[in-house]
Design an enzyme around this catalytic site. Structure first.
Site, mmCIF file in Angstrom:
data_model
loop_
_atom_site.group_PDB
_atom_site.id
_atom_site.type_symbol
_atom_site.label_atom_id
_atom_site.label_comp_id
_atom_site.label_asym_id
_atom_site.label_seq_id
_atom_site.Cartn_x
_atom_site.Cartn_y
_atom_site.Cartn_z
ATOM 1 N N ALA A 179 -0.910 5.160 1.217
ATOM 2 C CA ALA A 179 -2.166 4.418 1.266
ATOM 3 C C ALA A 179 -3.168 4.835 0.186
ATOM 4 O O ALA A 179 -3.674 3.978 -0.546
ATOM 5 C CB ALA A 179 -2.775 4.541 2.666
ATOM 6 N N ARG A 210 0.296 -5.614 -0.790
ATOM 7 C CA ARG A 210 0.657 -4.958 0.478
ATOM 8 C C ARG A 210 -0.447 -5.267 1.484
ATOM 9 O O ARG A 210 -1.623 -5.018 1.196
ATOM 10 C CB ARG A 210 0.750 -3.414 0.343
ATOM 11 C CG ARG A 210 1.762 -2.851 -0.627
ATOM 12 C CD ARG A 210 3.210 -2.917 -0.199
ATOM 13 N NE ARG A 210 3.583 -2.356 1.080
ATOM 14 C CZ ARG A 210 3.940 -1.083 1.291
ATOM 15 N NH1 ARG A 210 3.903 -0.193 0.321
ATOM 16 N NH2 ARG A 210 4.329 -0.691 2.483
ATOM 17 N N ARG A 253 3.421 4.163 -3.752
ATOM 18 C CA ARG A 253 3.231 3.898 -2.328
ATOM 19 C C ARG A 253 2.442 5.044 -1.727
ATOM 20 O O ARG A 253 2.175 6.055 -2.392
ATOM 21 C CB ARG A 253 4.548 3.629 -1.591
ATOM 22 C CG ARG A 253 5.817 4.204 -2.109
ATOM 23 C CD ARG A 253 5.910 5.679 -2.025
ATOM 24 N NE ARG A 253 5.551 6.175 -0.712
ATOM 25 C CZ ARG A 253 5.049 7.347 -0.458
ATOM 26 N NH1 ARG A 253 4.838 8.217 -1.440
ATOM 27 N NH2 ARG A 253 4.755 7.741 0.763
ATOM 28 N N ASP A 267 -1.882 4.663 7.304
ATOM 29 C CA ASP A 267 -2.161 3.550 6.399
ATOM 30 C C ASP A 267 -3.443 2.813 6.759
ATOM 31 O O ASP A 267 -4.074 2.200 5.899
ATOM 32 C CB ASP A 267 -0.973 2.589 6.364
ATOM 33 C CG ASP A 267 0.178 3.214 5.610
ATOM 34 O OD1 ASP A 267 0.940 3.974 6.229
ATOM 35 O OD2 ASP A 267 0.265 3.008 4.384
ATOM 36 N N GLN A 296 11.683 7.617 2.286
ATOM 37 C CA GLN A 296 10.620 8.371 1.613
ATOM 38 C C GLN A 296 10.642 9.852 2.013
ATOM 39 O O GLN A 296 10.246 10.709 1.228
ATOM 40 C CB GLN A 296 9.242 7.775 1.940
ATOM 41 C CG GLN A 296 8.982 6.400 1.351
ATOM 42 C CD GLN A 296 9.376 5.289 2.312
ATOM 43 O OE1 GLN A 296 10.209 5.480 3.207
ATOM 44 N NE2 GLN A 296 8.795 4.121 2.127
#
Lengths: 346, 346
Positions: free
Chosen positions: B48, B89, B46, B237, B196
């Protein structure tokens, strides 16, 4: 049917062990003041009004077990038990308020012997519980009109039946609005670290068949931005004379976000939550809790074990962010400085 | 020693399975595009930039396995693989950017046969990875001066080595400031629902011996109010031409709180995060994720199973809340409308 968070049954104090919710509905039955202290400390019972009631019964069970031979000795045991219990949580003022009421009974000289004094003490704890039920009902009556048909209401932590001896504070207003036939949606912050929103508030709202949406704490800003929230209502752990409010950590952030989105932010609490001895929220001590509450979630380690943690249990929301305070003695709006002192006199 | 989030080893893509951190450092080694798709979907990889790199290698492994007999057939397989991966995603633009680069190689007509095209595709994925390392280093160089001796820095989610092919974006600036010999403290939001911050950022910062304090998301307002925070830096992102930024849910709330406390809020991201096709953040689709991410924490159910959940993975922070954007091609400040389009031309 409302849930009974705290009750007196067969000579014992009975509490829901809220650390087990929503998985299990488990009770603690005890006549031991140490068990009461521990239940408050580890949040088996929590919520400012409920802590006060539990503290009062804690003094009562200590008195009932006392071997004191005369009223003076019993009075000393009562004061000792009250002082001991006051160390379980430092922020909620209702605890100190309830313990003062118990000490006042012991000091009053009303009882002619130990047996009578023990009865007076138990009666006082029962009265504090009974009064709290009435206070919750009145908060509901004074707050329900703020919630309109179709509204989105955001709440934080748990200010429901599980936090009180009755129907709750913030949730009492919500339950009353529901009983008036209004339809609305309640958004519930999960309220890390101890997840009172996810575990307790969501459970209570679903129990009352209220449309409920659970979010993580960091989604509050987003749901406001999307126009989903018309008002915010939370409880309080202590209110200063100027209207500053200590409540569960995260409340200050939500109040700031509400202000930025022009959404009214309300507090719901009984007058016993007001600390008439302090002028501003700056005087409220903020409990710091154990690092493990953050390092673990759902019983599992989620962070490196050696990381430093900052874990204040509460924060203070300045009164200028608060659109109104719903109490059992009426709804007060700014400026609070003149109106809050008056609530103590009604 | 920096950690290797993504690498190419012995003919396979190797990824750290970030769902296992910080408990276990486990790797996924694969030459199967389906495994790559799944790793992106379930957040094993994960961040971007890292998603973009993983997507590029996903196309490469699909091409290497293709049984196409000619360049046209192989090109079609590449386009099919890229389209498939683009559905893993929806919010991070780097993924689409990397997939476009892979498709451009297939379409270029540079390769005289399938074997050569496969080599070109693998080289392109490796170049995307190599370029990302350089971009991360440049972001670090362009951002480190914002962090002063003694500062408190707040960050959200993970914008570190684990989110990129290099040293990270927001964390690269932090690591560079550390290398300059400055001492400061980084406050890390745990970042529910997938934690995270607690799992990945705290782990990375401690790995680099940076003074780190973990907080729950709802404490951000309080640490700002207490004066502990001098600046906020997060990753991104997707960035729109006007400077609006999509990032992990909670970023918008933090940016709003930072504004209320007059604390500068910065974004750190490579230029590949900019979506030059959209004018504002309103055009960015926001991924909605599974209810179980909120209903569970640490693998354990923490809320009533029948509660409704709202779970947007991202939010959009409007550019007026952003004091500056640190990119690999320089540091830009408001007004963004004129400066961001220019970054694409450097």
């Amino acid at each position: 049917m409302s849930i009974e968070t705290i009750g007196w049954h067969k000579g014992k104090l009975r509490l829901i062990d809220q650390t087990e919710l929503p998985g299990k509905l488990k009770y603690i039955s005890t006549d031991d003041v140490n068990v009461v202290w521990d239940a408050i400390k580890r949040l088996a019972v929590r919520g400012a009004p409920a802590i006060g009631i539990a503290g009062a019964f804690g003094v009562a069970v200590a008195a009932l077990k006392s071997r004191a031979k005369d009223c003076d000795a019993l009075k000393n045991d009562v004061i000792k038990a009250a002082d001991y219990l006051s160390g379980s949580r430092p922020t909620a003022v209702n605890l100190f308020w309830a313990l003062e009421r118990m000490k006042a009974v012991a000091r009053s000289g009303r009882a002619e012997n130990c047996k009578r004094m023990k009865q007076f003490l138990l009666d006082e704890a029962k009265n504090i519980l009974k009064d709290d039920k009435i206070r919750c009902r009145k908060i509901g009556e004074n707050g329900e009109r703020l919630i309109k048909e179709g509204d989105g209401v955001l709440t934080h932590c748990n200010a429901g039946a599980l936090a009180t001896g009755g129907a709750g504070t913030a949730l009492s207003a919500i339950f009353s609005a529901k009983r008036k036939g209004r339809k609305f949606t309640v958004y519930v912050d999960e309220t890390r670290p101890l997840l009172q929103g996810a575990r307790l508030t969501a459970w209570e709202l679903l129990h009352e068949k209220i449309d409920t949406v659970l979010i993580t704490d960091n989604m509050a800003g987003q749901v406001m931005k999307e126009g989903k929230i018309n008002l915010v209502i939370t409880g309080a752990d202590r209110i200063a004379l100027n209207g500053d409010v200590a409540n569960k950590i995260g409340t200050y952030g939500i109040a700031t976000l509400a202000k930025a989105h022009a959404i009214p932010f309300y507090i719901a609490a009984p007058v016993s939550t007001i600390d008439f001895s302090i002028k501003t929220g700056g005087e409220i001590p903020i409990e710091q809790r154990d690092a493990d509450e953050i390092i673990k979630c759902g019983g599992k380690r989620i962070a490196p074990g050696n990381v430093r943690v900052y874990n204040p249990a509460f924060d203070v929301t300045p009164s200028h962010l608060i659109a109104g305070i719903i109490t059992d003695k009426g709804f007060v709006t700014p400026p609070y400085g003149k109106k809050i002192p008056g609530l103590g006199e009604r």
